[in-house]
Design an enzyme around this catalytic site. Structure first.
Site, PDB file in Angstrom:
ATOM      1  N   LYS A   1       0.844  14.497   0.495  1.00 48.44           N
ATOM      2  CA  LYS A   1      -0.335  14.872   0.268  1.00 48.44           C
ATOM      3  C   LYS A   1      -0.460  16.267  -0.193  1.00 48.44           C
ATOM      4  O   LYS A   1      -1.390  16.700  -0.792  1.00 48.44           O
ATOM      5  CB  LYS A   1      -1.395  14.467   0.912  1.00 48.44           C
ATOM      6  CG  LYS A   1      -1.305  12.724   1.345  1.00 48.44           C
ATOM      7  CD  LYS A   1      -2.426  12.444   2.344  1.00 48.44           C
ATOM      8  CE  LYS A   1      -2.390  11.024   2.566  1.00 48.44           C
ATOM      9  NZ  LYS A   1      -3.077  10.049   1.978  1.00 48.44           N
TER      10      LYS A   1
ATOM     11  N   LYS B   1      -8.271  14.154   4.124  1.00 44.34           N
ATOM     12  CA  LYS B   1      -7.237  12.707   4.256  1.00 44.34           C
ATOM     13  C   LYS B   1      -6.389  13.215   5.421  1.00 44.34           C
ATOM     14  O   LYS B   1      -6.284  14.222   5.811  1.00 44.34           O
ATOM     15  CB  LYS B   1      -6.744  12.782   2.955  1.00 44.34           C
ATOM     16  CG  LYS B   1      -5.961  14.128   2.247  1.00 44.34           C
ATOM     17  CD  LYS B   1      -5.254  14.070   0.911  1.00 44.34           C
ATOM     18  CE  LYS B   1      -6.209  14.090  -0.054  1.00 44.34           C
ATOM     19  NZ  LYS B   1      -6.420  12.888  -1.033  1.00 44.34           N
ATOM     20  N   ARG B   2      -5.311  12.178   5.680  1.00 44.73           N
ATOM     21  CA  ARG B   2      -4.511  12.362   6.570  1.00 44.73           C
ATOM     22  C   ARG B   2      -3.576  13.534   6.228  1.00 44.73           C
ATOM     23  O   ARG B   2      -3.423  13.736   4.842  1.00 44.73           O
ATOM     24  CB  ARG B   2      -3.618  11.002   6.761  1.00 44.73           C
ATOM     25  CG  ARG B   2      -4.508   9.981   7.593  1.00 44.73           C
ATOM     26  CD  ARG B   2      -4.601  10.275   9.079  1.00 44.73           C
ATOM     27  NE  ARG B   2      -3.415  10.389   9.838  1.00 44.73           N
ATOM     28  CZ  ARG B   2      -3.062   9.555  10.607  1.00 44.73           C
ATOM     29  NH1 ARG B   2      -3.731   8.380  10.701  1.00 44.73           N
ATOM     30  NH2 ARG B   2      -2.042   9.683  11.168  1.00 44.73           N
TER      31      ARG B   2
ATOM     32  N   LYS C   1     -14.355   8.198  -3.539  1.00 47.64           N
ATOM     33  CA  LYS C   1     -15.727   8.697  -2.790  1.00 47.64           C
ATOM     34  C   LYS C   1     -16.113   9.974  -3.223  1.00 47.64           C
ATOM     35  O   LYS C   1     -17.548  10.159  -3.340  1.00 47.64           O
ATOM     36  CB  LYS C   1     -15.210   8.811  -1.447  1.00 47.64           C
ATOM     37  CG  LYS C   1     -15.315   7.379  -0.775  1.00 47.64           C
ATOM     38  CD  LYS C   1     -14.409   7.203   0.644  1.00 47.64           C
ATOM     39  CE  LYS C   1     -13.725   6.148   0.882  1.00 47.64           C
ATOM     40  NZ  LYS C   1     -12.630   5.986   2.102  1.00 47.64           N
TER      41      LYS C   1
ATOM     42  N   THR D   1      -8.504   6.604  -2.018  1.00 50.05           N
ATOM     43  CA  THR D   1      -9.774   6.142  -2.165  1.00 50.05           C
ATOM     44  C   THR D   1     -10.973   7.131  -1.972  1.00 50.05           C
ATOM     45  O   THR D   1     -11.911   7.106  -2.321  1.00 50.05           O
ATOM     46  CB  THR D   1      -9.919   5.114  -1.239  1.00 50.05           C
ATOM     47  OG1 THR D   1      -9.539   5.223   0.225  1.00 50.05           O
ATOM     48  CG2 THR D   1      -9.465   3.804  -1.678  1.00 50.05           C
TER      49      THR D   1
ATOM     50  N   HIS E   1       0.841  -1.031  -0.097  1.00 49.83           N
ATOM     51  CA  HIS E   1      -0.145   0.072  -0.043  1.00 49.83           C
ATOM     52  C   HIS E   1       0.871   1.234   0.044  1.00 49.83           C
ATOM     53  O   HIS E   1       0.227   2.202   0.213  1.00 49.83           O
ATOM     54  CB  HIS E   1      -1.073   0.295   1.107  1.00 49.83           C
ATOM     55  CG  HIS E   1      -1.959  -1.004   1.275  1.00 49.83           C
ATOM     56  ND1 HIS E   1      -3.295  -0.815   0.667  1.00 49.83           N
ATOM     57  CD2 HIS E   1      -1.991  -2.212   1.805  1.00 49.83           C
ATOM     58  CE1 HIS E   1      -3.992  -1.767   0.861  1.00 49.83           C
ATOM     59  NE2 HIS E   1      -2.928  -2.716   1.542  1.00 49.83           N
TER      60      HIS E   1
HETATM   61  C1  26V Z   1       1.643   2.686   7.661  1.00 50.23           C
HETATM   62  C2  26V Z   1       2.470   2.322   8.555  1.00 50.23           C
HETATM   63  C3  26V Z   1       3.940   2.356   8.609  1.00 50.23           C
HETATM   64  C4  26V Z   1       4.588   1.684   9.595  1.00 50.23           C
HETATM   65  C5  26V Z   1       3.919   0.982  10.748  1.00 50.23           C
HETATM   66  C6  26V Z   1       2.579   1.420  10.947  1.00 50.23           C
HETATM   67  C7  26V Z   1       1.941   1.880   9.863  1.00 50.23           C
HETATM   68  C8  26V Z   1       0.465   1.879   9.699  1.00 50.23           C
HETATM   69  C9  26V Z   1      -0.462   2.050   8.793  1.00 50.23           C
HETATM   70  C10 26V Z   1       0.330   2.672   7.516  1.00 50.23           C
HETATM   71  C11 26V Z   1      -0.472   2.925   6.602  1.00 50.23           C
HETATM   72  C12 26V Z   1       0.216   3.427   5.396  1.00 50.23           C
HETATM   73  C13 26V Z   1      -0.376   2.663   4.221  1.00 50.23           C
HETATM   74  C14 26V Z   1      -1.711   3.152   3.772  1.00 50.23           C
HETATM   75  O1  26V Z   1      -2.627   3.391   4.561  1.00 50.23           O
HETATM   76  N1  26V Z   1      -1.433   3.406   2.521  1.00 50.23           N
HETATM   77  C15 26V Z   1      -2.678   3.875   1.858  1.00 50.23           C
HETATM   78  O2  26V Z   1      -3.404   2.759   1.470  1.00 50.23           O
HETATM   79  C16 26V Z   1      -4.781   3.080   0.616  1.00 50.23           C
HETATM   80  C17 26V Z   1      -5.358   1.733   0.538  1.00 50.23           C
HETATM   81  O3  26V Z   1      -4.764   1.054  -0.619  1.00 50.23           O
HETATM   82  C18 26V Z   1      -4.326   3.840  -0.739  1.00 50.23           C
HETATM   83  O4  26V Z   1      -5.445   4.179  -1.167  1.00 50.23           O
HETATM   84  C19 26V Z   1      -3.536   4.841  -0.165  1.00 50.23           C
HETATM   85  O5  26V Z   1      -3.001   5.925  -1.432  1.00 50.23           O
HETATM   86  C20 26V Z   1      -2.211   4.593   0.869  1.00 50.23           C
HETATM   87  O6  26V Z   1      -1.652   5.716   1.212  1.00 50.23           O
END
Ligand code: 26V
Length: 816
Positions: free
Chosen positions: A556, A550-551, A662, A658, A359
């Protein structure tokens, strides 16, 4: 002599529901109509709904057994479910009946709906995707289980105090959770620490400490089908035996403390989606939930099979990012050490059951774990990882990878500096399929971060573009538009979103366009009312609602959006008589609590808002609003009200997005870069109905390679320079002029890593085009309709169908 159980067949009329609610209030909640608070009514109504879901749940479970169905295990550290009440009502088709039933007893359902806390067990896109996927798996009848952690504390609540983010704990379970079933009989021990000993024919892991994982089940209803699925979340329970020994030593307090400590493993969701923090508790969480899940899955399989011969015909395990990747060595351990399968056979099963979705391409978010930490916490798993690595590197050499440098690059163990295990590599090596989440992302993943693996195993890599569930993101969030679509093309779009294409037949239909515009306006009025209640800020529903939700992340580029706001503000002040198109620029999003720059960006947005909103020269033609506490429920309120969707990440950084889907589905036009799924959205809605600007990902690479000089842009562009100088000199923060120095320097002097400066001029030009188009109300509405009509393929039903047929190889259950 026994008599079989007899159940009431629960009906869905308003009368039947009223009776159920009365019973549930009395016998479930323990209140009567006189003493019940609104929360009690909600609880009773939720139980009445749950009872109706349970009927379907039993049917589905029975069929899964009868058909010996292959099951999908969707492993995710995050499930951002949001609220369940109205979602379940719509799935069951009893929304209106429930409303009537509650009205009969003098309760307004809409106000009850708002009392339900969000299940916010996720950070952002990845967690919400998991929730949309559960909805689609159930709706399509794919036998799927979500597995994760039942965090006591979900995503923090965000308050804005003096323009700054303040985090408060989200104890979402405080009033009890009517949707879950605790399963104290389903518990597995999860071990940590200790050491391994080699016995004659197997390895033993001994001297460990353990905590129990206890299951909590939530029913996931499919839409308009009897099919349901289960979300099983694990909660940590200290072992009774463990503290008995301490009690016996007379150390009561010590025993309770140990208990608490071991239960900490499911205490809180890590609210950081930007950096890999490397905290021990996080690693414990990851292992905790995958260990319980693998034990559960084996037990379920062995209930109907006596050998592992058909394991991969009956089981698919999907890894939502690398967070659950320890499931691989854990399943190997269970198969080899506990069930005594030969290594090669076990490895064969592994390769046939696991698949992995990546992701993010951001290097700082790719997980690696320190070898010493792994050795201390999970010594047996580290051995197994070494064994997998040795076999893999041998295989790679046999395939001609003799290049020592290559071997070092692809090794699961990063030997540079402190030795670390690269979790993504482990996922790739042990999975049959690896996918990215948009076409561009899947390409870049194979070209850049996983290039060596894509050369070794090209057949393993594929794309599944993300999707969103139309039930929540259109039917539930946007009743006025849903109703209009129902009247225009029928109601089946909820199950087949491509039917929205039918809206194209209404091109040029003035009455439909007027109704569409009215629906949008209705959502905008609803948003204004709610925000005015909450924040006191009032604004004009006929202004252009420009949204970035968004975050908060540098990639971003909320900063690019702020720069546009500042430029627009300066232009209005210079030329107050001009015909400015009124705009409300709305921001919402949380910053990771340790992410300094993201928090400073929130403060900047709020400082700019204060200046702009209070300047009489602006005369209300520009407003800036930061909506606090963005989450699923706030999104459901905001997204239907948007005219313009800001999707402005640096090309090559946003894996998919996503929110972009939406917003388009709710009739917002996108202003965006050629990044992630924006590209595919543009292809679907047509170039005339989207505002694309900025460097492409190839141009980003080329610019960086040729020596990017943001200061030059600062010096050459007078408007940009003015805006940045205002930021630098405290124009927006007179009480603290140096507050935003770091923002200035990061853009002008420290390399502007995300190319905000490079895309600035193109962004401003695109925004000017937006203004020109928005004043043509009919033209804008026509484009908004084209967006709704064109985004049917971004349904999570389409995504799940692809996963089911191409990756998991599972079929829908036969529901008779
Ligand atoms: C990243 C990390 C990094 C290290 C440890 C903890 C942790 C927890 C969550 C995340 C989330 C980053 C990945 C993420 O949310 N990616 C997003 O995924 C969406 C669904 O596929 C996508 O639409 C977004 O573009 C993408 O940033």
């Amino acid at each position: 002599m026994t008599v079989g159980l007899e159940f009431d067949q629960l009906q869905s009329s308003a009368d039947a529901l009223r009776r159920s609610i009365s019973n549930r209030l009395m016998y479930g909640v323990g209140k009567d109509a006189v003493t019940a608070r609104p929360q009690d009514w909600l609880h009773a109504a939720a139980l009445a709904v749950r009872d109706r879901l349970v009927q379907r749940w039993m049917v589905t479970t029975r069929r899964q057994y009868d058909q010996d169905a292959k099951r999908v295990y969707y492993l995710s550290m995050e499930f951002l479910i949001g609220r369940t009440f109205s979602n379940a009502l719509l799935a069951l088709g009893i929304y209106d009946q429930m409303k009537e039933a509650l009205a009969d007893v003098g309760i307004d359902m809409e106000s009850l709906i708002d009392l339900e806390p969000d299940a916010a067990l996720g950070n952002g896109g990845l967690g919400r995707l998991a929730a949309c996927f559960l909805d689609s798996m159930a709706t399509l009848g794919i036998p799927g289980f979500g597995y994760g952690i039942r965090y006591d504390y979900g995503m923090f609540r965000q308050r804005i105090v003096n323009g700054e983010q303040v985090e408060a704990p989200d104890y979402w379970l405080h009033a009890g959770n009517p949707w879950e079933f605790p399963r104290p009989e389903v518990q597995y021990p999860v071990h940590f620490g200790g050491r391994t000993v080699q016995r004659d024919d197997h390895v033993e892991w001994i001297d460990t400490q353990h905590v129990n994982a206890m299951a909590y089940d939530t029913v996931i209803p499919g839409y308009a089908t009897d099919a349901t699925n289960t979300l099983r979340l694990w909660s940590a329970r200290a072992d009774e035996e463990l503290d008995l020994s301490a009690f016996n030593k007379g150390d009561y307090q010590g025993a309770v403390e140990t208990r608490n400590e071991s239960e900490n493993v499911s205490r809180l969701l890590y609210p950081d989606d930007s950096t890999m923090a490397g905290r021990e508790l996080r690693l414990r969480q990851e292992y905790f939930f995958v260990s319980a899940t693998m034990q559960d899955l084996i037990r379920r399989y062995l209930r109907t099979h006596s050998t592992f011969g058909r394991f991969s015909e009956k089981v698919a395990v999907h890894l939502n990012d690398t967070h659950p990747v320890l499931a691989i060595p854990e399943l190997l351990r269970l198969l080899v050490d506990v069930h005594h399968l030969p290594w090669a056979e076990a490895m064969g099963h592994i390769r046939r059951v696991f698949s992995y979705t990546n992701h993010t391409l951001m290097p700082e978010a790719l997980e690696t774990w320190d070898l010493e930490l792994l050795a201390r916490l999970l010594p047996r798993h580290l051995q197994i990882i070494f064994d997998i690595n040795a076999a893999f590197l041998t295989e790679a050499s046999d395939q001609g990878a003799h290049d020592l440098d290559l071997i070092r690059r692809i090794s699961l163990v990063d030997e540079f500096g402190h030795r670390r295990v690269r979790m993504a590599y482990l996922a790739i090596v042990a999975s049959h399929t690896v996918n990215g989440v948009s076409k561009l992302h899947s390409q870049l993943m194979q070209r850049d971060i996983f290039a060596d693996f894509a050369r070794l195993y090209p057949e393993r890599f594929t794309n599944v573009t993300n999707g969103i569930t139309p039930r929540r993101w259109l039917a539930q969030a946007n009743p006025p538009l849903a109703r209009l679509i129902d009247e225009s093309v029928g109601t089946n779009w909820r199950r087949d979103l491509l039917e929205l294409r039918g809206l194209r037949n209404l091109r040029g239909d003035a009455a439909f366009e007027a109704a569409f515009h009215a629906a949008k306006r209705c959502n905008k009025v609803r948003l204004v009312q709610r925000l005015t209640q909450r924040t006191g800020i009032a604004f004009d529903p006929d202004a252009l609602f420009d949204m970035q939700v968004k975050r908060i992340h540098e990639y971003k580029r909320q900063l690019l959006n702020v720069l546009h706001v500042i430029v627009r503000y300066n232009r209005i002040r210079e030329n107050p008589q001009s015909d400015w198109v009124p705009r409300v620029v709305l921001f919402a999003g949380k910053a990771a609590s340790a992410y300094r720059m993201a928090k400073t960006i929130i403060k900047l947005i709020n400082d700019v808002a204060e200046k702009v909103n209070s300047d009489p020269a602006v005369g209300g033609r520009l407003k800036v609003v930061f909506v606090p506490n963005y989450g699923v429920s706030v999104a459901e309120l905001m997204i239907p009200a948007a005219d313009l969707s800001e999707q402005i990440s640096t090309a090559g950084t946003e894996a998919s997005g996503t929110g972009n889907m939406k917003l388009a589905l709710n009739g917002a036009l996108t202003i965006g870069t050629l990044d992630g799924a924006n590209i595919e959205i543009g292809e679907s809605v047509g170039p005339e109905h989207i505002f694309i600007f900025g460097h492409t990902s190839d141009q980003v690479d080329a610019l960086r390679a040729s020596g990017y000089r943001p200061r030059q842009i600062y010096e050459d562009n007078a408007e940009l320079r003015t805006a940045l100088d205002q930021i630098r000199t405290g124009f927006f923060s007179p009480g603290d002029p140096a507050r935003f120095l770091d923002i200035f320097h990061s853009l002008v002097d420290w390399g502007d890593h995300y190319l905000v400066m490079a895309d600035f001029a193109a962004f401003i030009a695109a925004q000017e085009e937006v203004d020109r188009r928005f004043v043509d109300v009919a033209g804008w509405t026509a484009s908004a309709i084209e967006n709704v009509a064109g985004v049917g393929q971004f349904s999570s039903d389409r995504a799940i169908s692809e996963y089911a047929s191409d990756i998991w190889r599972v079929k829908p259950l036969d529901m008779g």
